[in-house]
Design a protein around this motif. Structure first.
Motif, PDB file in Angstrom:
ATOM      1  N   VAL A  10       0.854  -1.188   0.000  1.00 19.58           N
ATOM      2  CA  VAL A  10       0.000   0.000   0.000  1.00 19.58           C
ATOM      3  C   VAL A  10       0.889   1.238   0.000  1.00 19.58           C
ATOM      4  CG1 VAL A  10      -1.748   1.285   1.286  1.00 19.58           C
ATOM      5  CG2 VAL A  10      -1.804  -1.205   1.281  1.00 19.58           C
ATOM      6  N   GLU A  11       0.446   2.273  -0.697  1.00 19.07           N
ATOM      7  CA  GLU A  11       1.136   3.560  -0.658  1.00 19.07           C
ATOM      8  C   GLU A  11       0.298   4.546   0.146  1.00 19.07           C
ATOM      9  OE1 GLU A  11       4.176   4.174  -1.720  1.00 19.07           O
ATOM     10  OE2 GLU A  11       4.327   2.072  -2.357  1.00 19.07           O
ATOM     11  N   LEU A  12       0.934   5.214   1.080  1.00 17.97           N
ATOM     12  CA  LEU A  12       0.237   6.165   1.939  1.00 17.97           C
ATOM     13  C   LEU A  12       0.630   7.594   1.594  1.00 17.97           C
ATOM     14  CD1 LEU A  12       0.618   4.508   5.480  1.00 17.97           C
ATOM     15  CD2 LEU A  12      -1.374   4.454   3.975  1.00 17.97           C
ATOM     16  N   GLN A  13      -0.314   8.503   1.766  1.00 15.60           N
ATOM     17  CA  GLN A  13      -0.025   9.920   1.678  1.00 15.60           C
ATOM     18  C   GLN A  13       0.163  10.444   3.095  1.00 15.60           C
ATOM     19  OE1 GLN A  13      -2.518  13.657   0.094  1.00 15.60           O
ATOM     20  NE2 GLN A  13      -2.171  12.133  -1.498  1.00 15.60           N
ATOM     21  N   ALA A  14       1.184  11.231   3.303  1.00 21.81           N
ATOM     22  CA  ALA A  14       1.447  11.759   4.642  1.00 21.81           C
ATOM     23  C   ALA A  14       0.297  12.654   5.111  1.00 21.81           C
ATOM     24  CB  ALA A  14       2.747  12.552   4.648  1.00 21.81           C
ATOM     25  N   ILE A  15       0.017  12.605   6.415  1.00 20.07           N
ATOM     26  CA  ILE A  15      -0.966  13.522   7.004  1.00 20.07           C
ATOM     27  C   ILE A  15      -0.305  14.414   8.053  1.00 20.07           C
ATOM     28  CG2 ILE A  15      -2.848  11.895   6.577  1.00 20.07           C
ATOM     29  CD1 ILE A  15      -2.857  11.264   9.565  1.00 20.07           C
ATOM     30  N   GLN A  16       0.995  14.215   8.266  1.00 18.06           N
ATOM     31  CA  GLN A  16       1.758  15.028   9.212  1.00 18.06           C
ATOM     32  C   GLN A  16       3.086  15.370   8.536  1.00 18.06           C
ATOM     33  OE1 GLN A  16       2.083  13.574  13.288  1.00 18.06           O
ATOM     34  NE2 GLN A  16       4.253  14.091  13.328  1.00 18.06           N
ATOM     35  N   TYR A  17       3.414  16.648   8.476  1.00 20.72           N
ATOM     36  CA  TYR A  17       4.552  17.076   7.679  1.00 20.72           C
ATOM     37  C   TYR A  17       5.671  17.614   8.566  1.00 20.72           C
ATOM     38  CZ  TYR A  17       0.947  16.659   4.176  1.00 20.72           C
ATOM     39  OH  TYR A  17      -0.057  16.174   3.393  1.00 20.72           O
ATOM     40  N   GLY A  18       6.895  17.370   8.134  1.00 20.21           N
ATOM     41  CA  GLY A  18       8.046  17.816   8.898  1.00 20.21           C
ATOM     42  C   GLY A  18       9.304  17.677   8.072  1.00 20.21           C
ATOM     43  N   GLY A  19      10.302  17.023   8.642  1.00 23.48           N
ATOM     44  CA  GLY A  19      11.599  16.930   7.993  1.00 23.48           C
ATOM     45  C   GLY A  19      11.809  15.682   7.156  1.00 23.48           C
ATOM     46  N   GLY A  20      10.742  14.999   6.813  1.00 26.75           N
ATOM     47  CA  GLY A  20      10.856  13.834   5.939  1.00 26.75           C
ATOM     48  C   GLY A  20      11.186  12.543   6.646  1.00 26.75           C
ATOM     49  N   GLN A  21      11.034  12.525   7.978  1.00 25.73           N
ATOM     50  CA  GLN A  21      11.307  11.289   8.710  1.00 25.73           C
ATOM     51  C   GLN A  21      10.317  10.192   8.345  1.00 25.73           C
ATOM     52  OE1 GLN A  21      10.964  14.328  10.090  1.00 25.73           O
ATOM     53  NE2 GLN A  21      12.706  14.758  11.448  1.00 25.73           N
ATOM     54  N   GLU A  22      10.651   8.957   8.715  1.00 23.99           N
ATOM     55  CA  GLU A  22       9.804   7.785   8.440  1.00 23.99           C
ATOM     56  C   GLU A  22       9.437   7.711   6.955  1.00 23.99           C
ATOM     57  OE1 GLU A  22       8.681   5.342  11.393  1.00 23.99           O
ATOM     58  OE2 GLU A  22      10.670   6.211  11.182  1.00 23.99           O
ATOM     59  N   SER A  23      10.459   7.862   6.127  1.00 20.55           N
ATOM     60  CA  SER A  23      10.309   7.799   4.660  1.00 20.55           C
ATOM     61  C   SER A  23       9.301   8.821   4.146  1.00 20.55           C
ATOM     62  CB  SER A  23       9.892   6.382   4.222  1.00 20.55           C
ATOM     63  OG  SER A  23      10.859   5.434   4.636  1.00 20.55           O
ATOM     64  N   GLY A  24       9.218   9.940   4.849  1.00 20.28           N
ATOM     65  CA  GLY A  24       8.325  11.010   4.438  1.00 20.28           C
ATOM     66  C   GLY A  24       6.882  10.820   4.843  1.00 20.28           C
ATOM     67  N   ILE A  25       6.567   9.722   5.520  1.00 21.07           N
ATOM     68  CA  ILE A  25       5.175   9.430   5.894  1.00 21.07           C
ATOM     69  C   ILE A  25       4.774  10.127   7.191  1.00 21.07           C
ATOM     70  CG2 ILE A  25       3.534   7.590   6.458  1.00 21.07           C
ATOM     71  CD1 ILE A  25       4.431   7.650   3.562  1.00 21.07           C
ATOM     72  N   ARG A  26       5.742  10.307   8.110  1.00 21.79           N
ATOM     73  CA  ARG A  26       5.417  10.940   9.393  1.00 21.79           C
ATOM     74  C   ARG A  26       6.576  11.841   9.821  1.00 21.79           C
ATOM     75  NH1 ARG A  26       6.192  10.087  15.168  1.00 21.79           N
ATOM     76  NH2 ARG A  26       4.297  10.657  16.306  1.00 21.79           N
ATOM     77  N   GLY A  27       6.374  13.131   9.658  1.00 22.59           N
ATOM     78  CA  GLY A  27       7.401  14.070  10.035  1.00 22.59           C
ATOM     79  C   GLY A  27       7.578  14.151  11.538  1.00 22.59           C
ATOM     80  N   GLY A  28       8.778  14.573  11.962  1.00 21.41           N
ATOM     81  CA  GLY A  28       9.075  14.712  13.380  1.00 21.41           C
ATOM     82  C   GLY A  28      10.171  13.753  13.800  1.00 21.41           C
ATOM     83  N   THR A  29      10.997  14.206  14.764  1.00 19.47           N
ATOM     84  CA  THR A  29      12.077  13.355  15.251  1.00 19.47           C
ATOM     85  C   THR A  29      11.523  12.067  15.839  1.00 19.47           C
ATOM     86  OG1 THR A  29      13.419  15.293  15.750  1.00 19.47           O
ATOM     87  CG2 THR A  29      14.039  13.229  16.826  1.00 19.47           C
TER      88      THR A  29
END
Length: 367
Positions: free
Chosen positions: A212-231
């Motif tokens: 499955v391909e997911l679209q991010a719903i939380q944006y930041g520095g591209g962590q978690e392969s761009g899916i979930r931003g934030g340290t």
């Protein structure tokens, strides 16, 4: 106090706490940093991720703050990524609020949601699910085990059905992971997990997925392969992996569940709400004409901790949507209490509950 509210949260195991402390003390660097300490933290993070992929038989893991965030990401991230195929989603009326409210938000954005009714035992009709599927259905979301009454949905059967139709299947496994066995040959496409339900830590969870391909719903520095931003919290990830490695079904839960079913059935005006064949670690019962809060308070005075049917709505005293959906008779619906076992529950705890309930019941009923 004897704690029998493990479906609300669990006591962390010592091994989990030790893993968290060690990671916090020795691997506190930011895993996204380029220096050697950052690389060491990243290696530990990816080791935890690899362990979880293997444990869950899934291709990808995104670490989250818990089950609620995992459910939001699964539903909203999938819906936005696949809306070119259609905008119809199917769920059940008894899902967790994090699912129902995420879908309500999607409806405001033009998606259409079918909420399947359930029977008196909280079960969906698989044939009704089949009939609800359309050419524009992109996603089905169901919990494996209901958090209030323990009803188990046949997710393996449903996974096989949906795979044939190329419909994405999300399962909220917060109440089942580590408690029930999964069929690795028929896993859903997305799986939500929460750490604090399996003797891990609050603030830790994950969304596991494959194909499955997911679209991010939380944006930041591209962590978690761009899916979930934030340290990313490396200690939380390590502790979660440890908790899930330690988690396993406890055969004593089924034995205690049967013992308590027999015990409560002997009281006049007490109804077993959880169906036969429900998850063994959850037992919901109701006392006729008595509010659940009174039962909880009475047992607490006897040093027994249980809850009303759900503890996920900020101590709301309204009748839960699950109890309403199963059509529990009016004289019982306000008197539901939920007993739930964990890894630290003992035979002595079950005996103490029985003795305490007998005393509380006599006081409430004036007998």
């Amino acid at each position: 106090m004897i704690y029998l509210d493990n479906s609300a949260t669990t006591q962390p195991k010592k091994e989990v706490l030790d893993a968290f402390v060690k990671a916090s003390e020795q691997f506190y660097a930011n895993p996204a940093s380029l220096h050697v300490m950052g690389n060491q933290a990243e290696d530990l993070l990816e080791s935890a991720r690899s362990q979880l992929k293997e444990l869950l038989n899934m291709d990808r893991i995104v670490f989250t703050s818990g089950g609620t965030e995992a459910n939001n990401l699964a539903l909203i991230g999938t819906a936005k990524s696949y809306q070119h195929r259609g905008k119809h989603i199917v769920t059940a009326a008894t899902e967790h609020p994090s699912v129902l409210n995420s879908l309500a938000a999607l409806e405001q954005q033009g998606f259409e949601v079918t909420r399947l009714p359930v029977g008196h035992h909280g079960e969906i009709d698989v044939d009704e699910l089949k009939n609800s599927l359309r050419s524009d259905t992109i996603l089905v979301s169901l919990m494996h085990v209901n958090n209030e009454i323990g009803t188990i949905h046949p997710i393996s059967e449903i996974a096989r059905l949906l795979k044939k139709r190329r419909i994405i299947f999300h399962v909220d496994a917060v109440q089942s992971i580590g408690k029930l066995a999964f069929d690795p040959s028929s896993m859903p496409d997305l799986l939500s997990v929460s750490g604090h339900k399996v003797h891990g830590l609050k603030g830790s969870g994950l969304l596991a997925y494959s194909g499955v391909e997911l679209q991010a719903i939380q944006y930041g520095g591209g962590q978690e392969s761009g899916i979930r931003g934030g340290t990313v919290s490396v200690p939380n990830a390590v502790a979660l992996a440890k908790a899930l490695r330690l988690a396993k079904p406890n055969p004593l839960h089924l034995q205690w569940n049967k013992t308590l079913r027999q015990f409560f059935s002997e009281f006049d005006g007490v109804k077993i709400v959880s169906p036969e064949g429900a998850a063994p670690h959850i037992l919901a019962v109701a006392v006729k004409g008595i509010k659940g809060e009174i039962l909880v308070s009475g047992l607490q005075k006897e040093s027994i901790i249980v809850s009303t049917s759900s503890a996920c709505s900020s101590k709301s005293r309204d009748t839960s949507h699950v109890i309403q959906a199963i059509g529990l008779p009016r004289e019982f619906k306000d008197g539901v209490m939920r007993i739930s076992f964990g890894a630290f529950t003992t035979e002595q705890d079950i005996s103490a509950l029985q003795s305490a309930f007998q005393r509380v019941y006599r006081i409430i009923k004036g007998v």
